[in-house]
Design a protein around this motif. Sequence first.
Motif, PDB file in Angstrom:
ATOM      1  N   ALA A  34     -12.003 -32.153  -4.954  1.00 18.18           N
ATOM      2  CA  ALA A  34     -11.804 -31.090  -5.994  1.00 18.18           C
ATOM      3  C   ALA A  34     -11.182 -29.936  -4.272  1.00 18.18           C
ATOM      4  O   ALA A  34     -10.656 -28.918  -4.458  1.00 18.18           O
ATOM      5  CB  ALA A  34     -12.156 -29.900  -6.555  1.00 18.18           C
ATOM      6  N   LEU A  35     -11.743 -30.535  -3.364  1.00 21.05           N
ATOM      7  CA  LEU A  35     -12.343 -29.390  -2.014  1.00 21.05           C
ATOM      8  C   LEU A  35     -11.515 -30.633  -0.929  1.00 21.05           C
ATOM      9  O   LEU A  35     -11.886 -30.652   0.326  1.00 21.05           O
ATOM     10  CB  LEU A  35     -13.908 -29.857  -2.085  1.00 21.05           C
ATOM     11  N   THR A  36     -10.292 -30.551  -1.037  1.00 18.67           N
ATOM     12  CA  THR A  36      -9.225 -31.186  -0.300  1.00 18.67           C
ATOM     13  C   THR A  36      -8.989 -30.312   0.921  1.00 18.67           C
ATOM     14  O   THR A  36      -7.746 -29.316   0.615  1.00 18.67           O
ATOM     15  CB  THR A  36      -7.918 -31.631  -0.949  1.00 18.67           C
ATOM     16  N   PHE A  37      -9.124 -30.837   1.963  1.00 20.68           N
ATOM     17  CA  PHE A  37      -8.894 -29.974   3.173  1.00 20.68           C
ATOM     18  C   PHE A  37      -7.020 -29.813   3.519  1.00 20.68           C
ATOM     19  O   PHE A  37      -6.901 -28.493   3.444  1.00 20.68           O
ATOM     20  CB  PHE A  37      -9.232 -30.226   4.219  1.00 20.68           C
ATOM     21  N   ALA A  38      -6.413 -30.861   3.049  1.00 16.18           N
ATOM     22  CA  ALA A  38      -5.222 -30.848   3.597  1.00 16.18           C
ATOM     23  C   ALA A  38      -4.193 -29.769   2.834  1.00 16.18           C
ATOM     24  O   ALA A  38      -3.805 -29.299   3.243  1.00 16.18           O
ATOM     25  CB  ALA A  38      -4.064 -32.093   3.585  1.00 16.18           C
ATOM     26  N   GLU A  39      -4.902 -29.921   1.108  1.00 22.09           N
ATOM     27  CA  GLU A  39      -4.047 -28.969   0.450  1.00 22.09           C
ATOM     28  C   GLU A  39      -4.374 -27.235   1.031  1.00 22.09           C
ATOM     29  O   GLU A  39      -3.870 -26.764   0.835  1.00 22.09           O
ATOM     30  CB  GLU A  39      -4.530 -28.831  -1.016  1.00 22.09           C
ATOM     31  N   TYR A  40      -5.219 -26.588   1.154  1.00 19.88           N
ATOM     32  CA  TYR A  40      -6.207 -25.374   2.035  1.00 19.88           C
ATOM     33  C   TYR A  40      -4.946 -25.552   3.023  1.00 19.88           C
ATOM     34  O   TYR A  40      -4.106 -24.484   2.716  1.00 19.88           O
ATOM     35  CB  TYR A  40      -7.475 -25.294   1.632  1.00 19.88           C
ATOM     36  N   GLU A  41      -5.018 -26.193   4.202  1.00 16.19           N
ATOM     37  CA  GLU A  41      -3.893 -26.074   4.814  1.00 16.19           C
ATOM     38  C   GLU A  41      -2.578 -26.105   4.599  1.00 16.19           C
ATOM     39  O   GLU A  41      -1.825 -24.937   4.593  1.00 16.19           O
ATOM     40  CB  GLU A  41      -4.204 -27.053   5.941  1.00 16.19           C
ATOM     41  N   LYS A  42      -1.565 -27.105   3.461  1.00 10.87           N
ATOM     42  CA  LYS A  42      -0.787 -26.157   3.258  1.00 10.87           C
ATOM     43  C   LYS A  42      -0.655 -25.257   2.569  1.00 10.87           C
ATOM     44  O   LYS A  42       0.734 -24.719   2.444  1.00 10.87           O
ATOM     45  CB  LYS A  42      -0.827 -27.453   1.784  1.00 10.87           C
ATOM     46  N   ALA A  43      -1.387 -24.369   1.355  1.00 11.57           N
ATOM     47  CA  ALA A  43      -1.262 -23.503   0.724  1.00 11.57           C
ATOM     48  C   ALA A  43      -1.107 -21.825   2.341  1.00 11.57           C
ATOM     49  O   ALA A  43      -0.685 -21.475   1.876  1.00 11.57           O
ATOM     50  CB  ALA A  43      -2.737 -23.376  -0.127  1.00 11.57           C
ATOM     51  N   GLN A  44      -2.327 -22.690   2.663  1.00  7.46           N
ATOM     52  CA  GLN A  44      -2.111 -21.488   3.917  1.00  7.46           C
ATOM     53  C   GLN A  44      -0.656 -21.371   4.966  1.00  7.46           C
ATOM     54  O   GLN A  44      -0.210 -19.965   4.732  1.00  7.46           O
ATOM     55  CB  GLN A  44      -3.175 -21.665   4.521  1.00  7.46           C
ATOM     56  N   ARG A  45       0.097 -22.604   4.919  1.00  2.65           N
ATOM     57  CA  ARG A  45       0.987 -22.412   5.690  1.00  2.65           C
ATOM     58  C   ARG A  45       2.365 -22.590   4.639  1.00  2.65           C
ATOM     59  O   ARG A  45       2.798 -21.151   5.286  1.00  2.65           O
ATOM     60  CB  ARG A  45       1.504 -24.034   5.958  1.00  2.65           C
ATOM     61  N   SER A  46       2.340 -22.362   3.513  1.00  3.58           N
ATOM     62  CA  SER A  46       3.489 -21.662   2.944  1.00  3.58           C
ATOM     63  C   SER A  46       3.247 -20.474   2.830  1.00  3.58           C
ATOM     64  O   SER A  46       4.058 -19.515   2.586  1.00  3.58           O
ATOM     65  CB  SER A  46       3.405 -22.706   1.367  1.00  3.58           C
ATOM     66  N   SER A  47       2.265 -20.289   2.294  1.00  7.65           N
ATOM     67  CA  SER A  47       2.575 -18.103   2.130  1.00  7.65           C
ATOM     68  C   SER A  47       1.938 -18.160   3.644  1.00  7.65           C
ATOM     69  O   SER A  47       2.747 -16.901   3.631  1.00  7.65           O
ATOM     70  CB  SER A  47       0.465 -18.507   2.035  1.00  7.65           C
ATOM     71  N   ALA A  48       1.761 -18.110   4.757  1.00  8.17           N
ATOM     72  CA  ALA A  48       2.042 -18.270   5.962  1.00  8.17           C
ATOM     73  C   ALA A  48       3.853 -17.530   5.994  1.00  8.17           C
ATOM     74  O   ALA A  48       4.101 -16.799   6.549  1.00  8.17           O
ATOM     75  CB  ALA A  48       1.126 -18.611   6.899  1.00  8.17           C
ATOM     76  N   LEU A  49       4.586 -18.621   5.795  1.00 15.63           N
ATOM     77  CA  LEU A  49       5.842 -18.712   6.153  1.00 15.63           C
ATOM     78  C   LEU A  49       6.386 -17.570   4.917  1.00 15.63           C
ATOM     79  O   LEU A  49       7.742 -17.160   4.900  1.00 15.63           O
ATOM     80  CB  LEU A  49       6.769 -19.648   5.657  1.00 15.63           C
ATOM     81  N   LYS A  50       5.835 -17.542   3.617  1.00 15.62           N
ATOM     82  CA  LYS A  50       6.479 -16.630   3.201  1.00 15.62           C
ATOM     83  C   LYS A  50       5.980 -15.762   3.106  1.00 15.62           C
ATOM     84  O   LYS A  50       7.341 -14.243   3.629  1.00 15.62           O
ATOM     85  CB  LYS A  50       5.655 -16.803   1.274  1.00 15.62           C
TER      86      LYS A  50
END
Length: 403
Positions: A328-344
């Motif tokens: 459940a602690l998948t690093f790639a998913e957190y990075e992806k969420a951070q990236r898409s929020s930064a673009l938003k």
Amino acid sequence: MSIHLRAHAFAANPLRGLAGTRSSGAVSPSAAAETLRALLDGADAAAGHHLSRVLPFRRGRPLARSPDPPAPSSSSPSPAPPPAWRLAWLPPSRVPGVPSDVFVFLGSHGGEGGGEEAAAYWAVDVSEVEGARFGGAGEESAFVDLRTLMVAADWRDKDTMGELAIAGHARALLEWHNTAKFCGACGAKAVPTEAGTRKQCSNESCKKRIYPRVDPVVIMLVIDKENDRALLSRQSRFVPRMWSCLAGFIEPGESLEEAVRRETWEETGIEVGQVIYHSSQPWPVGPNTMPCQLMVGFFAYAKSLDIHVDKKELEDAQWHSREDVKKALTFAEYEKAQRSSALKVNQICKGTERGQSTSSDLRVESEEPAPMFVPGPYAIAHHLISSWAFEGAPKVPSSFSNL
Ligand SMILES: [Zn+2]
């Protein structure tokens, strides 16, 4: 893979703490207030011996900007980094018509002989200010929800995390001013004092001093040591698939450890024995009625294992194996969420994004969704869960020894 932070999100504010208040170049609240008054009255910028910078807020949202990152060179194999947001500090001349006593002093920085000029930092709520323009076309800045900025913050970038802490402190103080309008003892109007960092009752025969409020909350990871499992729970307001730690308020006359045991018992019917402190996190993005919560994190060892969920408090609570929690602690998913929020955030600042939804920012998207996930590295729950999953409780990880 576990994510280690220098400090929790919203902690380690660069304008506060020993570095911010005891440095030789620190600007006192009274000196900062005198300079601000002079600048707002139209005196020239030579007033005082430091710069003044103002962060406007509208309905709890700070003014932010999001410069485009430099384009990667054609020879670079890595994709362009997501844009890093920054707070949009303005000179006081850009906030006309606002009385000086509604500005809130946040602290000072620079001026220690390192060449950087000392600057005093202020926050002000401009929700009711008409006629002045903030952000908008050509400025590439906008009022952005603090939770969106939190998810968009790159946890590896010290400067961004410092700005997030400043914005959190500012929001907590401004929200407190909004909720502490009257004296609790006599009911008279409360007025700001000490550059907006305190309030005082305006009734001459009362004059009660009123301090910014912090609401402590215990947050605990309950552990079944024998079977190597952790208890995670879901609230109905959570996005789908998200599980987290138990949490609850402390009652008068109760110790933190007693609150951990009582909340766990009330919500899940599990008896807790040993309670071990992990770390704490300021949380200025909770409900509006609580300007700043302090999340106090614990590991709690279960003495009984049968779960009886209080459906008024929780949707579900279950034991999860260490392997499932690691997945459940998948690093790639957190990075992806951070990236898409930064673009938003970048699109909001450019005016190309319509509306701001908070819930979608907290959703971790994946092509092959994991059966569950836990909150991102901006939340103490993540670090409690990650510490247990990767390092084993109760050892407090070295990365938290300075918190
Ligand atoms: Zn009073």
